[in-house]
Design a protein around this motif. Structure first.
Motif, short mmCIF file in Angstrom:
data_model
loop_
_atom_site.label_atom_id
_atom_site.label_comp_id
_atom_site.label_asym_id
_atom_site.label_seq_id
_atom_site.Cartn_x
_atom_site.Cartn_y
_atom_site.Cartn_z
N MET A 1 0.83 -1.19 0.00
CA MET A 1 0.00 0.00 0.00
C MET A 1 0.87 1.26 0.00
N LEU A 2 1.88 1.25 0.85
CA LEU A 2 2.75 2.42 0.91
C LEU A 2 3.43 2.67 -0.43
N ASN A 3 3.93 1.61 -1.04
CA ASN A 3 4.60 1.74 -2.33
C ASN A 3 3.69 2.39 -3.36
N ASN A 4 2.46 1.91 -3.47
CA ASN A 4 1.54 2.47 -4.45
C ASN A 4 1.18 3.92 -4.13
N LEU A 5 1.03 4.24 -2.87
CA LEU A 5 0.71 5.62 -2.50
C LEU A 5 1.88 6.56 -2.79
N ILE A 6 3.08 6.08 -2.60
CA ILE A 6 4.26 6.89 -2.91
C ILE A 6 4.33 7.14 -4.41
N LYS A 7 4.09 6.07 -5.19
CA LYS A 7 4.21 6.18 -6.65
C LYS A 7 3.04 6.91 -7.30
N HIS A 8 1.83 6.68 -6.80
CA HIS A 8 0.65 7.12 -7.53
C HIS A 8 -0.23 8.15 -6.82
N ALA A 9 0.05 8.44 -5.58
CA ALA A 9 -0.83 9.35 -4.85
C ALA A 9 -0.08 10.51 -4.21
N GLY A 10 1.08 10.82 -4.75
CA GLY A 10 1.82 11.97 -4.23
C GLY A 10 2.29 11.81 -2.80
N SER A 11 2.52 10.56 -2.38
CA SER A 11 3.00 10.26 -1.02
C SER A 11 2.04 10.73 0.06
N LYS A 12 0.74 10.58 -0.23
CA LYS A 12 -0.27 10.93 0.77
C LYS A 12 -1.09 9.69 1.11
N ALA A 13 -1.45 9.56 2.37
CA ALA A 13 -2.24 8.41 2.83
C ALA A 13 -3.66 8.51 2.27
N ASP A 14 -4.18 7.36 1.88
CA ASP A 14 -5.58 7.32 1.44
C ASP A 14 -6.44 6.76 2.57
N ALA A 15 -7.75 6.71 2.35
CA ALA A 15 -8.69 6.25 3.37
C ALA A 15 -8.42 4.80 3.75
N ASP A 16 -8.10 3.97 2.76
CA ASP A 16 -7.86 2.55 3.03
C ASP A 16 -6.69 2.36 3.99
N LEU A 17 -5.58 3.02 3.73
CA LEU A 17 -4.41 2.93 4.60
C LEU A 17 -4.73 3.46 5.99
N ALA A 18 -5.37 4.62 6.05
CA ALA A 18 -5.70 5.24 7.34
C ALA A 18 -6.66 4.38 8.15
N ASN A 19 -7.59 3.72 7.48
CA ASN A 19 -8.54 2.86 8.20
C ASN A 19 -7.88 1.60 8.73
N LYS A 20 -6.97 1.04 7.97
CA LYS A 20 -6.30 -0.20 8.38
C LYS A 20 -5.17 0.04 9.37
N TYR A 21 -4.51 1.18 9.25
CA TYR A 21 -3.35 1.49 10.08
C TYR A 21 -3.48 2.91 10.62
N PRO A 22 -4.00 3.06 11.82
CA PRO A 22 -4.30 4.39 12.37
C PRO A 22 -3.11 5.33 12.51
N VAL A 23 -1.88 4.82 12.41
CA VAL A 23 -0.73 5.71 12.50
C VAL A 23 -0.69 6.67 11.31
N TRP A 24 -1.34 6.29 10.18
CA TRP A 24 -1.41 7.14 9.01
C TRP A 24 -2.72 7.90 9.01
N VAL A 25 -2.69 9.14 8.58
CA VAL A 25 -3.87 10.02 8.56
C VAL A 25 -4.27 10.26 7.11
N LYS A 26 -5.56 10.07 6.83
CA LYS A 26 -6.06 10.26 5.47
C LYS A 26 -5.69 11.64 4.93
N ASN A 27 -5.19 11.65 3.70
CA ASN A 27 -4.78 12.86 2.97
C ASN A 27 -3.54 13.54 3.54
N ALA A 28 -2.94 12.97 4.57
CA ALA A 28 -1.72 13.54 5.14
C ALA A 28 -0.51 12.96 4.42
N GLU A 29 0.54 13.74 4.33
CA GLU A 29 1.78 13.27 3.71
C GLU A 29 2.34 12.10 4.52
#
Length: 77
Positions: A1-29
């Motif tokens: 998930m991290l790899n794809n977000l780095i490559k395709h989402a401008g290194s920002k957490a999406d809702a899926d990552l934030a929901n599964k891993y609370p250390v990451w915040v949706k739309n945050a770098e």
């Protein structure tokens, strides 16, 4: 998930990552990736090792060894 977000989402957490891993915040770098890397490194090494073994086992390229040739020598009888 991290790899794809780095490559395709401008290194920002999406809702899926934030929901599964609370250390990451949706739309945050994605910050502190070095910590994530250290945490995931043993799993990545295990995955890569298993991948290479599986690829080797499925490949026909490794079924027979190539014939050995000797160059620079002539056969004498």
């Amino acid at each position: 998930m991290l790899n794809n977000l780095i490559k395709h989402a401008g290194s920002k957490a999406d809702a899926d990552l934030a929901n599964k891993y609370p250390v990451w915040v949706k739309n945050a770098e994605l910050l502190d990736l070095d910590k994530a890397h250290e945490r995931l490194k043993p799993l990545v090494k295990q995955y890569m090792r298993a991948f290479v073994i599986e690829a080797h086992d499925r490949s026909t390229a490794f079924e027979t060894a190539p014939a050995k040739t000797v160059t620079g020598f002539s056969k004498r009888i």
